[in-house]
Write an enzyme that holds these catalytic residues in place. Structure first.
Site, PDB file in Angstrom:
ATOM      1  N   HIS A 121      96.481  93.643 -15.523  1.00  0.00           N
ATOM      2  CA  HIS A 121      96.983  92.481 -14.798  1.00  0.00           C
ATOM      3  C   HIS A 121      97.926  91.725 -15.744  1.00  0.00           C
ATOM      4  O   HIS A 121      97.736  91.768 -16.964  1.00  0.00           O
ATOM      5  CB  HIS A 121      95.765  91.612 -14.462  1.00  0.00           C
ATOM      6  CG  HIS A 121      96.015  90.457 -13.552  1.00  0.00           C
ATOM      7  ND1 HIS A 121      96.545  89.271 -13.993  1.00  0.00           N
ATOM      8  CD2 HIS A 121      95.776  90.295 -12.227  1.00  0.00           C
ATOM      9  CE1 HIS A 121      96.616  88.423 -12.976  1.00  0.00           C
ATOM     10  NE2 HIS A 121      96.172  89.018 -11.895  1.00  0.00           N
ATOM     11  N   ASP A 198      89.193  92.372 -20.003  1.00  0.00           N
ATOM     12  CA  ASP A 198      89.483  91.541 -18.836  1.00  0.00           C
ATOM     13  C   ASP A 198      88.424  91.882 -17.789  1.00  0.00           C
ATOM     14  O   ASP A 198      88.504  92.920 -17.136  1.00  0.00           O
ATOM     15  CB  ASP A 198      90.898  91.840 -18.327  1.00  0.00           C
ATOM     16  CG  ASP A 198      91.214  91.089 -17.037  1.00  0.00           C
ATOM     17  OD1 ASP A 198      90.295  90.449 -16.478  1.00  0.00           O
ATOM     18  OD2 ASP A 198      92.367  91.146 -16.587  1.00  0.00           O
ATOM     19  N   GLN A 201      87.388  91.596 -12.511  1.00  0.00           N
ATOM     20  CA  GLN A 201      86.845  92.356 -11.378  1.00  0.00           C
ATOM     21  C   GLN A 201      85.481  92.926 -11.734  1.00  0.00           C
ATOM     22  O   GLN A 201      84.714  93.310 -10.855  1.00  0.00           O
ATOM     23  CB  GLN A 201      87.813  93.470 -10.951  1.00  0.00           C
ATOM     24  CG  GLN A 201      89.202  92.987 -10.579  1.00  0.00           C
ATOM     25  CD  GLN A 201      89.201  92.041  -9.392  1.00  0.00           C
ATOM     26  OE1 GLN A 201      88.275  92.025  -8.575  1.00  0.00           O
ATOM     27  NE2 GLN A 201      90.231  91.209  -9.294  1.00  0.00           N
ATOM     28  N   LYS A 224      86.233  84.402  -8.560  1.00  0.00           N
ATOM     29  CA  LYS A 224      86.075  85.725  -7.932  1.00  0.00           C
ATOM     30  C   LYS A 224      84.601  86.112  -7.850  1.00  0.00           C
ATOM     31  O   LYS A 224      84.248  87.177  -7.366  1.00  0.00           O
ATOM     32  CB  LYS A 224      86.821  86.780  -8.747  1.00  0.00           C
ATOM     33  CG  LYS A 224      88.321  86.539  -8.834  1.00  0.00           C
ATOM     34  CD  LYS A 224      88.970  87.639  -9.638  1.00  0.00           C
ATOM     35  CE  LYS A 224      90.277  87.243 -10.231  1.00  0.00           C
ATOM     36  NZ  LYS A 224      91.395  87.233  -9.303  1.00  0.00           N
ATOM     37  N   CYS A 362     100.070  91.322  -9.282  1.00  0.00           N
ATOM     38  CA  CYS A 362     100.217  90.977 -10.708  1.00  0.00           C
ATOM     39  C   CYS A 362     100.108  92.208 -11.601  1.00  0.00           C
ATOM     40  O   CYS A 362      99.683  92.094 -12.759  1.00  0.00           O
ATOM     41  CB  CYS A 362      99.209  89.922 -11.149  1.00  0.00           C
ATOM     42  SG  CYS A 362      99.293  88.407 -10.209  1.00  0.00           S
TER      43      CYS A 362
HETATM   44  C1  PLP Z   1      92.191  91.928 -13.278  1.00  0.00           C
HETATM   45  C2  PLP Z   1      92.523  90.458 -13.278  1.00  0.00           C
HETATM   46  N1  PLP Z   1      92.778  89.830 -14.424  1.00  0.00           N
HETATM   47  C3  PLP Z   1      93.058  88.501 -14.466  1.00  0.00           C
HETATM   48  C4  PLP Z   1      93.107  87.726 -13.330  1.00  0.00           C
HETATM   49  C5  PLP Z   1      93.379  86.248 -13.433  1.00  0.00           C
HETATM   50  O1  PLP Z   1      92.192  85.514 -13.320  1.00  0.00           O
HETATM   51  P1  PLP Z   1      92.158  83.928 -13.106  1.00  0.00           P
HETATM   52  O2  PLP Z   1      92.609  83.674 -11.717  1.00  0.00           O
HETATM   53  O3  PLP Z   1      90.722  83.531 -13.300  1.00  0.00           O
HETATM   54  O4  PLP Z   1      93.013  83.299 -14.132  1.00  0.00           O
HETATM   55  C6  PLP Z   1      92.863  88.365 -12.105  1.00  0.00           C
HETATM   56  C7  PLP Z   1      92.924  87.589 -10.850  1.00  0.00           C
HETATM   57  O5  PLP Z   1      93.941  87.457 -10.212  1.00  0.00           O
HETATM   58  C8  PLP Z   1      92.560  89.753 -12.083  1.00  0.00           C
HETATM   59  O6  PLP Z   1      92.321  90.382 -10.924  1.00  0.00           O
END
Ligand code: PLP
Lengths: 405, 154
Positions: A121, A198, A201, A224, A362
């Site tokens: 992401h 990260d 998910q 999430k 993203c």
């Molecule tokens: C894999 C992944 N990393 C990072 C993010 C960003 O997370 P946050 O919205 O908590 O900043 C997301 C969510 O959009 C995501 O799906």
């Protein structure tokens, strides 16, 4: 696990969305919230509100205790060794920025390499990219295979004696691939490489056990995980959080402030500068209780059944092409439909209350690699049913009809 | 909301078989546009002759049915117009998508106006307005030839 009872806990499913029942298939983006979480926010603001960690009046002390209770719940939920290994942030994005920034200051030298993957992401790429500019570090990308997986060999191949950090997703928000974090961490640690995960998910879909995974950092997105927006968690091993410099400066993170010197507070205050998302932290305790009440094993089983069913019906639907065929897929079904752009799919599905996401989610690097500008993504939460996936499939058929395919 | 209004025959047809989807030879003006939200992108090429008439206009890129149809119809209607006429049509179109119920210009023939009005369905879909306007904003940038990349987030 009784799906009807679970759905009843989410007030949004009582709403009509443009006169339709809601078929919510966008939980990878953000999940819906159970009533206990919403009530907790309201209760806290109505009956218990005070800022935390500052004043010594009754409400302030009570609120501070509630705030710290969530820290302990998170610690237990993810099996961290110490409650001070849990830092609250404004989201996973901030957690990843914190790690990249402070590792950059503390351990990275020019020409060092950060290894990320093509699945990442933007929030697990851009913060490292900043270090290209400020520190002249290099970024390498472990490649996906044809199934949208990252086999460990593809990681191993890219490791050199310059590799200092591996920053990697636990579960791809596009292909749904679950990566072997434990094995990757063992490999990395055998070479003295720091592992940053990260876990956006991973949080809602997988069992979180920091002792088992062994990684150094793990970023969680609370919104999430059936929790409020504006909140994330950074898990960091104590040895790192103690050693790394602070990230943001301000109130709450200091020990002593003089005109000629400043000393910083102890963990976890060191990383929680300024007034935090107090109500969200306190309400997130309810999200964890909600997940615990169902049991993550049941969540996993339920979502696995749905993913298998979803794959089955979408594979039967000609002109639908699923993105990725990972060995282990969690929570996410991305696809394209021959002859219909993902945005058109999303608009047409929306007309019947089916909420999906279209775009590159993203993950532009991944979409470039796949040779497509965008994809459609149906992503699951614990409240979804096979019926939701049938409605998705009907919606796709409606697209085909409109586009005369 | 009404999908039929959004996906009218003309839109679907242009979306499927976009006109002028190629690169003008000897173009003398061009600009790129992209929509960071969805990753859609468009590159508009223009050949203005000495009389400041649009001798040729074309585009490359990929996008949804709305954005492809919009670029297709745009290039069809702008070809052969003077640069001032083109500017007036662009302004009129963007004004119609934004707020005006009708097109006001006296340059386009009625059936061309009808074609353009087919794109008015996006007005009911705020998230899709950018799909319809990206190529038009990109054309403006190309005509001004300031080389500025257009993004819908600005
Ligand atoms: C894999 C992944 N990393 C990072 C993010 C960003 O997370 P946050 O919205 O908590 O900043 C997301 C969510 O959009 C995501 O799906």
């Amino acid at each position: 696990m009784n799906i009807n009872n679970i759905r009843k806990e989410f007030p949004i499913f009582d709403e009509k969305i443009q006169n339709n029942d809601l078929v919510y298939l966008d939980s990878a983006n953000s999940s819906q919230k159970p009533k206990v979480v919403l009530d907790r926010i309201n209760d806290f603001y109505s009956k218990q509100f005070s800022n935390v960690g500052r004043s010594i009046h009754y409400l302030a002390v009570a609120a501070t205790n509630l705030y710290e209770n969530t820290r302990t719940s998170v610690q237990k939920y993810i099996n961290a060794k110490d409650k001070n290994e849990i830092v609250f942030t404004k989201g996973a994005t901030e957690a990843l920025n914190l790690v990249a920034n402070t590792l950059g200051q503390a351990i990275l030298e020019p020409n060092d390499e950060i290894l990320i993957t093509e699945l990442e992401h933007h929030s697990n790429y851009v913060p490292w990219h900043f270090l290209r500019k400020s520190k002249n570090i290099k970024i390498k990308f472990a490649e996906i295979n044809e199934d949208g997986d990252i086999p460990i060999e593809n990681i191993e191949k890219e490791i050199t004696d310059k590799t200092k950090v591996i920053a990697i997703t636990h579960l791809s928000n596009v292909t749904g691939a679950v990566l072997p974090i434990k094995e990757i961490t063992q490999l990395a640690h055998s070479k003295g490489i720091v592992v940053v995960v990260d876990g956006c998910q991973g949080g809602p879909h997988l069992k979180l056990d920091m002792q088992d995974l062994g990684c150094d950092f793990y970023a969680i997105s609370c919104h999430k995980m059936y929790g409020p927006t504006g909140l994330g968690v950074l898990y960091g091993k104590k040895k790192w959080l103690e050693q790394l410099p602070p990230y943001q400066g301000g109130g709450g993170m200091i020990n002593e402030v003089k005109k000629d010197r400043i000393s910083y507070g102890e963990l976890p205050n060191k990383y929680e500068a300024g007034t935090m998302a107090t109500a969200q932290v306190i309400a997130f305790d309810q999200s964890i209780k909600f997940l615990e009440s169902i049991g993550i094993d049941n969540v996993i089983k339920h979502e696995k059944e749905l993913i298998e069913y979803g794959q089955e019906i979408l594979k039967k639907n000609n002109s639908v092409k699923l993105i990725g065929n990972p060995k282990e897929r969690g929570g996410v079904l991305s696809f394209t439909v021959e002859g219909v752009h993902p945005h058109d799919i999303a608009t047409i599905l929306d007309e019947t209350g089916v909420a999906i996401r279209a775009g590159h989610h993203c993950c532009q690097i991944l979409h470039d690699k796949l040779g497509i500008p965008a994809s459609a993504r149906a992503s699951l939460g614990v409240y979804n049913t096979k019926d939701d996936l049938d409605k998705l499939n009907e919606g796709i058929n409606n697209c085909k009809k409109i586009f005369d395919l | 909301m009404n999908l039929k209004e959004l996906y009218q025959e003309i839109i679907l047809e242009h979306g499927k078989n976009p006109r002028n989807l190629r690169k003008t030879e000897n173009f003398n003006k061009d600009a790129k546009g992209n929509n960071p939200l969805c990753g859609d992108n468009v590159h508009v090429y223009l050949k203005l002759n000495d009389q400041r008439k649009v001798e040729d206009i074309s585009f490359e890129g990929s996008g949804c049915a709305i954005s492809m149809a919009s670029a297709s119809i745009m290039t069809d209607l702008i070809k052969g117009k003077s640069d001032n006429e083109a500017k007036e049509i662009i302004e009129d179109f963007l004004g119609m998508i934004k707020e005006n119920p009708e097109l006001k210009n006296n340059i386009l023939k009625e059936d061309d106006k009808t074609k353009l009005m087919c794109l008015s369905g996006v007005k009911q879909y705020p998230m899709r307005v950018k799909c319809a306007t990206l190529s038009w904003h990109t054309l403006v940038s190309a005509m001004e030839n300031d080389g500025k990349e257009i993004t819908t987030e600005n």
